[in-house]
Design a protein around this motif. Structure first.
Motif, PDB file in Angstrom:
ATOM      1  N   LYS A 185      -6.340  -1.625 -93.026  1.00  0.00           N
ATOM      2  CA  LYS A 185      -6.338  -2.138 -91.647  1.00  0.00           C
ATOM      3  C   LYS A 185      -7.368  -3.257 -91.504  1.00  0.00           C
ATOM      4  O   LYS A 185      -7.087  -4.307 -90.917  1.00  0.00           O
ATOM      5  N   PHE A 186      -8.566  -3.001 -92.037  1.00  0.00           N
ATOM      6  CA  PHE A 186      -9.620  -4.023 -92.073  1.00  0.00           C
ATOM      7  C   PHE A 186      -9.928  -4.339 -93.537  1.00  0.00           C
ATOM      8  O   PHE A 186     -10.100  -3.432 -94.353  1.00  0.00           O
ATOM      9  N   ARG A 230      -9.957  -8.273 -89.623  1.00  0.00           N
ATOM     10  CA  ARG A 230      -8.737  -7.520 -89.341  1.00  0.00           C
ATOM     11  C   ARG A 230      -7.594  -8.072 -90.193  1.00  0.00           C
ATOM     12  O   ARG A 230      -7.363  -9.277 -90.256  1.00  0.00           O
TER      13      ARG A 230
END
Length: 596
Positions: A233-234, A245
């Motif tokens: 996700k990150f 992100r």
């Protein structure tokens, strides 16, 4: 009423008396694991499940998850409960010490999972998916990926998800459209959409690591062209902390029948940066490491819900007054007797109890085999354990979830009309349990896997890992003074399984539809025989120990009586299953499609 108290006494029986830790303690990885350590872990897990997770089960179902602008909020209390779960070290229980894990056996970990699932099935999915992702990454990831991601995932600071399904393809993953384009730096750009992604987005952890199936530009058609990618996700920064992100977004959450406290997400990958896990075009083999892990875990979900439903039904049956006993008044001090005096109520409760205890015993047998398959010193022992796990994985997944849903339905029946309304809590068990029969491969798919892949594999070698110990135990215990009748019943059921195996094998070679028509009945037949084997062994132990200790006599007597009920009322189903298999495919396939 939702009540849950971890069944610690039966868990200790299964762990120490039925299967024993001695076999595992002979392995270097578990040499320091003793009964006191195991019991302390189980006791603390039971306390956490009852005190922290259970109070959030009904409220989490009522509130559900909320999604807005790609952000998902879990129900009130889940975030704090997960913090406690993580700080307590529960995510790392069975993970390898090399990555910060505690290195405990799978048999202990699976009992802890059962408690978590029994107290709050929705909550259990968040750490459950992570454990499977850890296993896949550990088995197939590069050293660089493992070093960067596994410590965070093992400690639970980062969680994991499994991204397979797309809206136009479920089981037939060869139809997927998600694409991966290579970058010059060795990474890939992942683009596509996935649905039904459990724990795909939430507010419990600081990062989510998605394992995503996608196709490379040069990939061959079908499932042989699928590769596996790690997509966070990150993106981790230079220090390994969540940084920029990534191109991953939750575009919505599913509004489900149950499991409302678990975020089931629609995920969009838009030129998201990812890294290859394993070899190109070998993604299905890599993902199956996670899927097989998850299938065993889903089986434990069925067991956990079944145990919770049984406890709720017993609570109500002892409290609800209705009518008088058919054999005469049992509670003259009350205006009516509790419904537990009625034969049909007792039949229902004992069905639930016997199924739960049989599944628990079988589940831990398989869990110990998982440990042996990884750590046994003898290669032949590792291979035999691996064969057994492969054979029993579809059985555990399908049988346990079938019976878990049946137990939830039985609980509603015990409550009568009160079971159908929300305030008593048992209707939630049925809604939550139903999905477990569908995800990680529907139970029909599990049955096809059993008869189509596992049964014929290596000329029946996988079957021998189960058939041989059952046959040997029957031979050794025919003359057992206390349980000889049970051994005889088990031998007949085992004989039906052997005959059914031969029937399917012979007919299936001529006509694959014959095997397909018999698959679900065959899986249930094998599962009942496996449960019968475990319960017969349990009865042999209980028969020897009843009366040795006055404080324990009640437990062993109850074990013997529960096993007797299973052999009287449940195991005989194997005869009808064999007859159904023997009847062949004709009536199943005869009706014209237009006539349906």
């Amino acid at each position: 009423m939702q009540v849950y108290e971890a069944p610690l006494r039966d868990m200790r029986f299964v762990l120490h008396e039925l299967h024993g830790l001695d076999t595992l303690r002979e392995l270097d990885a578990f040499a320091e694991i003793d009964a006191d350590l195991a019991d302390s872990v189980l006791e603390e897990a039971g306390r956490f499940s009852s005190e922290v997770l259970l109070p959030l089960n009904a409220t989490g179902d009522l509130e559900g998850c909320h999604a807005e602008n790609g952000v998902v909020r879990t129900p009130a209390g889940f975030k704090d409960a997960y913090r406690q779960f993580r700080e307590g070290g529960w995510p790392s229980l069975a993970s390898e010490p090399d990555y910060g894990g505690q290195g405990l056996p799978e048999s202990i970990s699976k009992l802890v999972e059962e408690m978590t699932c029994g107290a709050n099935l929705s909550f259990s999915l968040y750490p459950g998916l992570t454990h499977g992702a850890v296993q896949a990454l550990k088995a197939h990831g590069s050293e660089e990926l493992k070093t960067l991601y596994l410590p965070k995932m093992v400690e639970g600071t980062w969680t994991g998800s499994m991204c397979l399904t797309e809206s136009h393809c479920g089981t037939d993953l060869g139809l997927m459209r998600t694409r991966a384009v290579p970058n010059e730096d060795g990474s890939f750009r992942i683009t596509g959409n996935k649905i039904f992604i459990s724990a795909g987005e939430h507010d419990l952890a600081e990062n989510i690591v998605h394992l995503v199936l996608a196709k490379l530009p040069d990939g061959p058609p079908g499932v042989k062209g699928i590769s596996l990618f790690l997509v966070p996700k990150f993106l981790p920064d230079a220090e390994g902390n969540p940084g920029q992100r990534n191109g991953v977004l939750c575009t919505g959450i599913e509004h489900k029948m149950g499991l409302k406290g678990s975020a089931t997400c629609q995920m969009s990958f838009d030129d998201a940066t990812g890294w290859l896990v394993g070899q190109p075009h070998k993604g299905m083999a890599a993902m199956f490491t996670m899927m097989n892990e998850e299938r065993l875990g889903v089986g434990i979900q069925g067991l956990g819900v079944g145990s919770a439903a049984y406890q709720a039904a017993v609570f109500y049956a002892k409290d609800r007054l209705q009518g008088r006993s058919l054999s005469g008044v049992k509670r003259p001090d009350l205006p009516a007797d509790p419904i537990i005096v009625h034969p049909d109520v007792r039949r229902t409760l004992l069905t639930m109890r016997a199924n739960v205890e049989g599944c628990r015993a079988l589940g831990i047998w398989v869990a110990q085999a998982v440990d042996l398959s990884k750590h046994a010193k003898d290669p032949a022992a590792r291979q035999n354990a691996d064969d057994f796990v492969a054979l029993m994985t579809p059985v555990v997944k399908a049988l346990f979830t079938d019976l878990g849903f049946e137990s939830a339905s039985h609980a509603i029946q015990i409550y009568g009309g009160h079971g159908y309304i929300r305030e008593h809590g048992v209707e939630q068990y049925a809604r939550d349990a139903r999905i477990a029969m569908l995800y990680e491969g529907t139970n029909g798919i599990q049955a096809l896997d059993l008869v189509g892949r596992k049964m014929p594999s290596n000329m029946g070698r996988l079957l021998r890992s189960f058939f041989h110990p059952v046959a040997e135990w029957i031979e050794q215990n025919r003359g057992h003074a206390s349980i000889a009748p049970l051994v005889g019943h088990l031998e007949r059921a085992f004989g039906a399984l052997q005959l059914a195996t031969g029937t399917i094998g012979e007919r299936g070679l001529r006509d694959p539809e014959e095997a397909g028509a018999a698959a679900t009945d065959y899986l249930r037949l094998m599962g009942l025989v496996a449960m019968g084997f475990m319960l017969a062994k349990s009865a042999a132990i209980a028969a020897e120990r009843v009366g040795e200790n006055a404080d324990e006599t009640g437990f062993y007597q109850a074990k013997l009586q529960t096993v007797q009920f299973f052999f009287d009322r449940i195991l005989p189903q194997t005869a009808s299953l064999f007859l159904a298999i023997k009847s062949g495919k004709a009536s199943t396939m005869a009706l014209a499609e237009a006539a349906f």
